[in-house]
Scaffold this active site. Structure first.
Site, short mmCIF file in Angstrom:
data_model
loop_
_atom_site.label_atom_id
_atom_site.label_comp_id
_atom_site.label_asym_id
_atom_site.label_seq_id
_atom_site.Cartn_x
_atom_site.Cartn_y
_atom_site.Cartn_z
CE1 TYR A 1 -3.71 -2.19 5.09
CE2 TYR A 1 -3.36 0.11 4.48
CZ TYR A 1 -3.80 -1.28 4.38
OH TYR A 1 -3.83 -1.62 3.16
CB THR B 1 -0.79 -0.10 1.28
OG1 THR B 1 -1.56 1.38 1.44
CG2 THR B 1 -0.25 -0.33 2.59
N1 UFG Z 1 -12.96 11.38 2.13
C1 UFG Z 1 -13.87 12.16 2.25
N2 UFG Z 1 -15.23 11.55 2.82
C2 UFG Z 1 -15.30 10.14 2.99
C3 UFG Z 1 -14.29 9.40 2.55
C4 UFG Z 1 -13.01 9.93 2.10
O1 UFG Z 1 -13.91 13.20 2.23
O2 UFG Z 1 -16.41 9.96 3.22
C5 UFG Z 1 -11.64 11.78 1.58
C6 UFG Z 1 -10.46 11.57 2.61
O3 UFG Z 1 -10.32 12.63 3.58
C7 UFG Z 1 -9.25 11.12 1.73
C8 UFG Z 1 -10.07 10.90 0.25
O4 UFG Z 1 -11.31 11.22 0.46
O5 UFG Z 1 -8.58 12.59 1.37
C9 UFG Z 1 -9.53 9.38 -0.09
O6 UFG Z 1 -10.09 8.69 1.15
P1 UFG Z 1 -10.25 7.06 1.38
O7 UFG Z 1 -10.77 6.60 2.51
O8 UFG Z 1 -11.04 6.71 0.23
O9 UFG Z 1 -8.74 6.62 0.94
P2 UFG Z 1 -7.49 6.81 1.75
O10 UFG Z 1 -6.54 7.71 0.90
O11 UFG Z 1 -7.85 7.49 2.89
O12 UFG Z 1 -6.95 5.39 2.02
C10 UFG Z 1 -6.38 4.63 0.95
C11 UFG Z 1 -6.87 3.12 1.05
C12 UFG Z 1 -6.12 2.69 2.49
C13 UFG Z 1 -4.59 3.09 2.24
C14 UFG Z 1 -4.42 4.41 1.79
C15 UFG Z 1 -2.90 4.76 1.50
O13 UFG Z 1 -8.24 2.99 1.28
O14 UFG Z 1 -6.07 1.54 2.54
O15 UFG Z 1 -5.04 4.77 0.69
O16 UFG Z 1 -2.65 6.05 1.63
F1 UFG Z 1 -3.99 2.87 3.46
#
Ligand code: UFG
Length: 332
Positions: free
Chosen positions: A149, A125
Site C-alpha cells: 500500500y 499517507t
Molecule cells: N488497533 C488495535 N485494534 C484494532 C485496530 C487497531 O489495537 O482493532 C491498533 C493498531 O495495532 C495500531 C493502532 O490501533 O497500533 C491504529 O491502527 P489503525 O488500523 O486504526 O491504523 P494504522 O495506524 O494501522 O493505519 C493507518 C491507516 C492506513 C495507513 C497507516 C499509515 O489506516 O491506511 O495509518 O501508517 F497506511
C-alpha cells in the site's frame, strides 16, 4: 466544477460535502468497490446551496471511462481519493493494489494531461515513511514503505513529480496520519465493510452483538506498551484539503504535506477516551502484534502550518465523539 474520485468512501465523501457547502458543483467518480451508493444518494439529496452533484459510476483502471467524464465536464481541479487502503490486504495481494492505485491514478493523470487540467490534490499517507527513524516525522524523513500500500502511494508521489515537471500538472500530496471522526450532522462517516481501524472497532464493540475489542500488542516500547498514533479529526483533515486547493489556485508549486496533530496517543489512551465519551466500559483482549505496525507514528505538521496556513483544532475526544454519533445513528 470539481471532480472528486472515491467520494462514495470515507474521506472523499466528507470532502465532497465540504465543497458543496462552500459553493462548488461536484462530480463524483467512484466504482463503488468499497464506497457506498447510500452516501452518494445522501450527498445528492442535501441540495446544498442548490449545487449540482453528478455521480458517474466508473473505474479509473479503464482510461476510456475517465476520459468520457473529462469530455462531459471542464474541471477546475481534481481531488483524488479512489484507492485501496488496507495495509494487510496489500501485503497479501499487491497485484490489485498496483493495478487499482497505481494504474488507476496514472490513467487519471493522463486524462488530466489530455484535457489540460493542471491541479490535483492527492491522498498520500504516513505509510510512505515506513518504520520511522525519529518522531515527530517531518516531510524530509526518508520514505521507505514496509508494505505494498505504502509503495503504491510513494510511487504515485514520484509519478506526480514527473508529471509536474514535464506537463505542468501541479499536485498537493497530503500524507495522512490516522484519520478519525465523522461529519457533525452524521450526513456521512466512516463505513468500511471490512473494518480494520481502531476507533470504529472500539465503538462497534459496544454493540451487544459486537465482538470483543482486540488490542494488537502491549509490549511496544511506549509508555503503556501499546502503539502510539497521531489521530487527526476528519474536519481538520478536510480543511487542509481546501487550503491545499487554494494554495494550488494561487499558483503554489507541486509539494507534499504531513497532515497530523503532532500529538500521539496510545491505543489504551484512545480506549479510555472512548469510555469517557460513551459513558460505557469497553472490554478488550490483548492479542498478538499486527505485522508491520510501527511502535510510534507522529507527524511534524510545521510545513502545512507555514505554507498552507493550516492548523488542526479538534481534540481526540471530539473526534471520537463525532465517530460515536455516526456509529449510533447507523450501526449500534
Ligand atoms: N488497533 C488495535 N485494534 C484494532 C485496530 C487497531 O489495537 O482493532 C491498533 C493498531 O495495532 C495500531 C493502532 O490501533 O497500533 C491504529 O491502527 P489503525 O488500523 O486504526 O491504523 P494504522 O495506524 O494501522 O493505519 C493507518 C491507516 C492506513 C495507513 C497507516 C499509515 O489506516 O491506511 O495509518 O501508517 F497506511
Amino acid at each position: 466544477m470539481i471532480l472528486v474520485t472515491g467520494a462514495a468512501g470515507y474521506i472523499g465523501s466528507h470532502l465532497a460535502l465540504k465543497l458543496l457547502e462552500t459553493g462548488y458543483d461536484v462530480v463524483i467518480f467512484d466504482n463503488l468497490s468499497t464506497g457506498h451508493i447510500e452516501i452518494v444518494d445522501k450527498l445528492k439529496s442535501l441540495n446544498l446551496k442548490g449545487r449540482v452533484v453528478d455521480f458517474i459510476k466508473g473505474d479509473l483502471k479503464n482510461i476510456q471511462e475517465i476520459e468520457n467524464v473529462f469530455k462531459k465536464y471542464k474541471f477546475e481541479a481534481i481531488f483524488h481519493f479512489a484507492a485501496f487502503s488496507i495495509v494487510s490486504e496489500s501485503a497479501k495481494n499487491p497485484s490489485i493494489y498496483w493495478e487499482n492505485n497505481f494504474l488507476g491514478t496514472k490513467n487519471l493523470l493522463d486524462a488530466m494531461k489530455k484535457f489540460n487540467i493542471n491541479k490535483i490534490v492527492f491522498s498520500s499517507t504516513a505509510a510512505t515513511y515506513g518504520e520511522p527513524n525519529y518522531v515527530p516525522i517531518d516531510e524530509n524523513h526518508p520514505q521507505r514503505p514496509i508494505n505494498a500500500y505504502g509503495n503504491t502511494k510513494l510511487a504515485l508521489e514520484f509519478l506526480m513529480d514527473d508529471y509536474s515537471k514535464a506537463y505542468g500538472i501541479r499536485s498537493a500530496r497530503l500524507r495522512y496520519f490516522n484519520v478519525i471522526g465523522a461529519d457533525k450532522f452524521q450526513r456521512t462517516g466512516e463505513w468500511h465493510e471490512t473494518e480494520t481501524h481502531l476507533v470504529p472497532n472500539i465503538l462497534k464493540s459496544l454493540n451487544t452483538k459486537g465482538k470483543t475489542f482486540n488490542i494488537f500488542g502491549n509490549t511496544y516500547n511506549t509508555k503503556d506498551g501499546t502503539p502510539v498514533r497521531d489521530y487527526i479529526d476528519i474536519e481538520d483533515l478536510i480543511d487542509a484539503h481546501i487550503k491545499a486547493f487554494e494554495y494550488l489556485k494561487k499558483g503554489g508549486k507541486t509539494d507534499y504535506f504531513n497532515l497530523g496533530t503532532k500529538k500521539g496517543n496510545t491505543v489504551l489512551e484512545v480506549l479510555k477516551t472512548a469510555e469517557i465519551v460513551t459513558g460505557r466500559k469497553i472490554k478488550y483482549e490483548i492479542k498478538e502484534k499486527r505485522e508491520g505496525d510501527p511502535a510510534i507514528l507522529i507527524a511534524d505538521n510545521k510545513k502545512a502550518k507555514e505554507i498552507l496556513n493550516w492548523q488542526p483544532e479538534k481534540t481526540l475526544k471530539e473526534g471520537i465523539k463525532s465517530a460515536y454519533n455516526w456509529e449510533r445513528a447507523n450501526f449500534l
